[in-house]
Design an enzyme around this catalytic site. Sequence first.
Site, short mmCIF file in Angstrom:
data_model
loop_
_atom_site.label_atom_id
_atom_site.label_comp_id
_atom_site.label_asym_id
_atom_site.label_seq_id
_atom_site.Cartn_x
_atom_site.Cartn_y
_atom_site.Cartn_z
N SER A 1 117.07 -50.07 71.52
CA SER A 1 116.56 -48.95 72.32
C SER A 1 115.11 -48.65 71.93
O SER A 1 114.25 -49.52 72.03
CB SER A 1 117.49 -47.74 72.15
OG SER A 1 117.20 -46.75 73.11
N ASP B 1 123.36 -49.63 82.00
CA ASP B 1 122.32 -48.97 81.20
C ASP B 1 121.14 -48.62 82.11
O ASP B 1 120.65 -49.48 82.84
CB ASP B 1 121.86 -49.93 80.10
CG ASP B 1 120.84 -49.33 79.15
OD1 ASP B 1 120.41 -48.19 79.35
OD2 ASP B 1 120.48 -50.04 78.18
N HIS C 1 124.44 -48.50 77.55
CA HIS C 1 123.42 -48.37 76.50
C HIS C 1 124.08 -47.95 75.20
O HIS C 1 124.95 -47.08 75.18
CB HIS C 1 122.38 -47.32 76.92
CG HIS C 1 121.19 -47.28 76.03
ND1 HIS C 1 120.14 -48.15 76.15
CD2 HIS C 1 120.88 -46.48 74.97
CE1 HIS C 1 119.24 -47.91 75.23
NE2 HIS C 1 119.66 -46.89 74.49
#
Length: 310
Positions: free
Chosen positions: A156, A252, A282
């Site tokens: 991320s 995501d 995610h």
Amino acid sequence: MTINPQVDALLTQMRQFPAPDFNTATPAEVRAASDNPLAFGLAPEVALVRDLTVPLPGRSLAARLYVPERGAGPAPLTIYFHGGGWVVGTLDTHDRTCRALTLASGSAILSIAYRLAPEHPYPEPLEDCYGALEWAAANSKALGVDAARLAVAGDSAGGNLAAATAILARDRGGPALCHQLLIYPVTDVDFSRPSYRENGEAGGFLTTAMMRWFWSHYLAGRTTDETPLAVIAQVEDLAGLPPATVLTAQYDPLRDEGEAYASRLKGAGVACQHWTAPGMIHGFVSLFEAVPDAMPWIQRMGARLRQALG
């Protein structure tokens, strides 16, 4: 493919707990809600886990070293940057992820607690990450690792920092990297992409409102022109970067920007393997204990690191 049933069951459980309102939440409130590691069993056992301090000019960073096995000679080293939107996340929130990746890759992992926004907005977290890479390369003997076999990795926002660190290493003549592992990385501020429209509303693990909140704290009111390596999608020259692995997830909001960055790397002549994990959301890699279907993706990424680091 529909959402993975293991993921769906976990999201159902998580909805029982109140979530911060990202229209009004403070960083302290979000950290209080987010920085509690999810534990679903015993942590994966590695040969050695050691907490240490990375001294950098004017500051020092906490770090944690994971070694997959003892007595096998200097291991390759992967510097890991945790996710959390540059605002949340700790060594502990990603402890189990680092353990699993260490075992899957055969690489030692050095997890870095870089400074967080908004107290330390861009470029301070990035400079911490690059400084940690330089320090690790210079202190490889003390760490018991091989400075000739280095990689960066992150998930991320940590994937964003890993990619930007690789760019800095190229541009500053820094330590040579054998690989960059980017796990559903943040690469852009374009909230109009289809993956945002499909997956960015409340009910998922990551929402558009959350990403707007994270970006606002990281950029601290500045434009993307003033923060050139924050939005790596806007970096014009990607040639000469180390080979890459990019993992994205079907459900995501960041899926499309991760895919686009992988495509741009390939277009620049960078050897890049890209996978989109069907049915996943995610953050799924860090949820592997509750989502066992995530483990094959950790094994795939580990195999890529193992191959790249020899």
